[in-house]
Design an enzyme around this catalytic site. Sequence first.
Site, PDB file in Angstrom:
ATOM      1  N   ARG A   1     -33.604 -61.607  25.355  1.00  0.00           N
ATOM      2  CA  ARG A   1     -32.920 -61.319  26.619  1.00  0.00           C
ATOM      3  C   ARG A   1     -33.472 -62.090  27.812  1.00  0.00           C
ATOM      4  NH1 ARG A   1     -33.023 -56.309  23.816  1.00  0.00           N
ATOM      5  NH2 ARG A   1     -30.940 -55.486  23.373  1.00  0.00           N
TER       6      ARG A   1
ATOM      7  N   TYR B   1     -28.768 -56.536   7.487  1.00  0.00           N
ATOM      8  CA  TYR B   1     -27.699 -57.371   6.943  1.00  0.00           C
ATOM      9  C   TYR B   1     -27.931 -57.609   5.450  1.00  0.00           C
ATOM     10  CZ  TYR B   1     -26.505 -57.755  11.833  1.00  0.00           C
ATOM     11  OH  TYR B   1     -26.157 -57.441  13.127  1.00  0.00           O
TER      12      TYR B   1
END
Length: 367
Positions: free
Chosen positions: A323, A186
């Site tokens: 996760r 990013y």
Amino acid sequence: MTASLFDSLSLGPLSLPNRIVMAPMTRARSTQPGDVPNALMAEYYAQRAGAGLIVSEATQISRQGQGYSFTPGIYTQDQIAGWRRVTDAVHAAGGRMVLQLWHVGRMSHPSFHADGRPVAPSALAPDASVWIVDPATGQGGMVACPVPRALDITEIPGIVDDYRGAAANAVAAGFDGVEIHGANGYLIDQFLRDTSNRRTDRYGGSRENRIRFAVEVAEAVAGEIGADRTGIRLSPYITQRNMADDGIVDTILMAARAFDRIGLAYIHLAEADWDDAPEVPVRFRHHLRAAYSGRIVVAGKYTRARGEAILSAGLADLVAFGRPFIANPDLPRRFAEGLPLSAFEGATLFGGDAHGYTSYPAWPAAA
């Protein structure tokens, strides 16, 4: 000295009851229009308040900083009020939470930009895709990123100020601090790497110039809310999205020394989590310890055993789990009691409703 995930730890002004961090994960559940955090998100994060620290999903600091559909922002009053609902719920459940500040740079889609062009240090495409909802069908899918436009040097101070303003808004929304997203290809990461930054002004070329934007953002945020409430995420060994850079490790270590001078509370390492990803060398971990005296968080396919091992080696202070926290809202308890871990439904990761989000149950209480 043997360290445990269940040891307490101070992090700036925060007292953490354990060293288990809920990693930032994009889930795309914000209310539309306006990308506003909502009651469902408050329930989701409060369910996971047993973490020593929650790092929110990446949250755009401005409309320009957005790259994916339905991700929340922190630049409007409605968004601030929405996040206040979330932090109130987390604090009521006994948790602690920081907001991850995000500008995606070239990892974006034309629909988020008036001129149809995302911004970046240089006009180089990332060879990557972002998750976009088709307004005609309401269905989301991965869409290729276009070639961005290079930021004019006169625009950069305004983006730095967007980070500062977003940090102030995060405190107004009740967060205990912020994490600057400087990883995973990013905008900040794009400035750091010579493969994505071909500028010839004071923000490009030498390492000193390529870390300048990251340092200015860190200084602005720390100056606004305090360095002890500010962390930053970095990803030295991630090469996806045309981000491979043979010299990035030395650049990251130079930046880490600057963050140490500023006094940032922690550095969060986003380690590669795909099956054939390179291992992070132990020598880098020692070099980072030498360059930076604050707390170090690690994330990337850690298990309880791997987490305990890196803590005991003194090479990290906290371990973030992504996760596993999705399908196991009570993950710290499951680790502590050796309970089985549930699997998550991959199809429900991005967008949707409560199913696959707040629907995962905690392990039943003992009789």
